[in-house]
Design a protein around this motif. Sequence first.
Motif, mmCIF file in Angstrom:
data_model
loop_
_atom_site.group_PDB
_atom_site.id
_atom_site.type_symbol
_atom_site.label_atom_id
_atom_site.label_comp_id
_atom_site.label_asym_id
_atom_site.label_seq_id
_atom_site.Cartn_x
_atom_site.Cartn_y
_atom_site.Cartn_z
ATOM 1 N N ALA A 1 -5.926 -1.402 4.389
ATOM 2 C CA ALA A 1 -6.739 -2.396 3.713
ATOM 3 C C ALA A 1 -7.409 -3.361 4.602
ATOM 4 N N HIS B 1 -8.414 -6.324 -4.280
ATOM 5 C CA HIS B 1 -8.658 -5.297 -3.530
ATOM 6 C C HIS B 1 -10.378 -5.334 -3.582
ATOM 7 N N LYS B 2 -10.962 -6.179 -4.652
ATOM 8 C CA LYS B 2 -12.474 -6.109 -4.447
ATOM 9 C C LYS B 2 -12.899 -6.661 -2.951
ATOM 10 N N ALA C 1 -6.990 0.272 -8.940
ATOM 11 C CA ALA C 1 -6.585 -0.358 -7.278
ATOM 12 C C ALA C 1 -6.162 0.839 -6.490
ATOM 13 N N PHE D 1 -11.710 -6.073 -0.205
ATOM 14 C CA PHE D 1 -11.052 -5.384 0.796
ATOM 15 C C PHE D 1 -11.947 -3.633 1.068
ATOM 16 N N TYR E 1 -15.983 -1.595 -1.178
ATOM 17 C CA TYR E 1 -15.771 -1.948 -2.619
ATOM 18 C C TYR E 1 -16.854 -1.362 -3.503
ATOM 19 N N LEU F 1 -11.060 -0.137 2.094
ATOM 20 C CA LEU F 1 -9.747 0.825 1.951
ATOM 21 C C LEU F 1 -10.215 1.846 2.913
ATOM 22 N N VAL G 1 -3.010 0.104 -4.221
ATOM 23 C CA VAL G 1 -2.681 -1.214 -3.549
ATOM 24 C C VAL G 1 -2.572 -2.193 -4.411
ATOM 25 N N SER G 2 -1.543 -3.072 -4.065
ATOM 26 C CA SER G 2 -1.116 -4.333 -4.826
ATOM 27 C C SER G 2 -0.947 -5.457 -4.184
ATOM 28 N N ASN H 1 -11.498 1.345 -8.676
ATOM 29 C CA ASN H 1 -11.361 -0.038 -8.685
ATOM 30 C C ASN H 1 -10.453 -0.547 -9.831
ATOM 31 N N LEU I 1 0.909 -1.110 -0.020
ATOM 32 C CA LEU I 1 -0.008 -0.162 0.008
ATOM 33 C C LEU I 1 0.990 1.277 0.063
ATOM 34 N N ARG J 1 -12.719 5.607 -4.657
ATOM 35 C CA ARG J 1 -11.812 4.508 -5.217
ATOM 36 C C ARG J 1 -11.963 4.352 -6.669
#
Length: 118
Positions: A97, A29-30, A76, A32, A53, A34, A24-25, A73, A4, A71
């Motif tokens: 996250a 992330h879907k 990310a 999570f 999300y 944030l 974010v990697s 998506n 992050l 966000r």
Amino acid sequence: QVQLVESGGGLVQSGGSLRLSCVVSGINHKFFELGWFRQAPGERRDLVARIAYNGFTTYQDSVKDRCTISRDNDKATVYLQLDSLKPEDTAVYYCKAHGGIVAIQEYWGQGTQVTVSS
């Protein structure tokens, strides 16, 4: 490797604006939520805003009229737009996250410094 990575902090005068970003990697992330937290020296780390999300948002009452969380998506990335900044907003801002598929996991960024001068 989960990462992050925050950016966008800096020095701004009272009344100014900043936009913080967090990429974010390493996770899907879907699954999570944030969020952004902040911590001033000697104080606890408190929630600023969080976003699911599906776009549902939550804000601290003290900032909800002066900030917007969003966000992207596809990228990310979670953003925090800060407006009408005050010296009391000075803190390290952390990206978080929270979530998961099987087990609940929690990840934090390294933080980005926001300093508001009077």
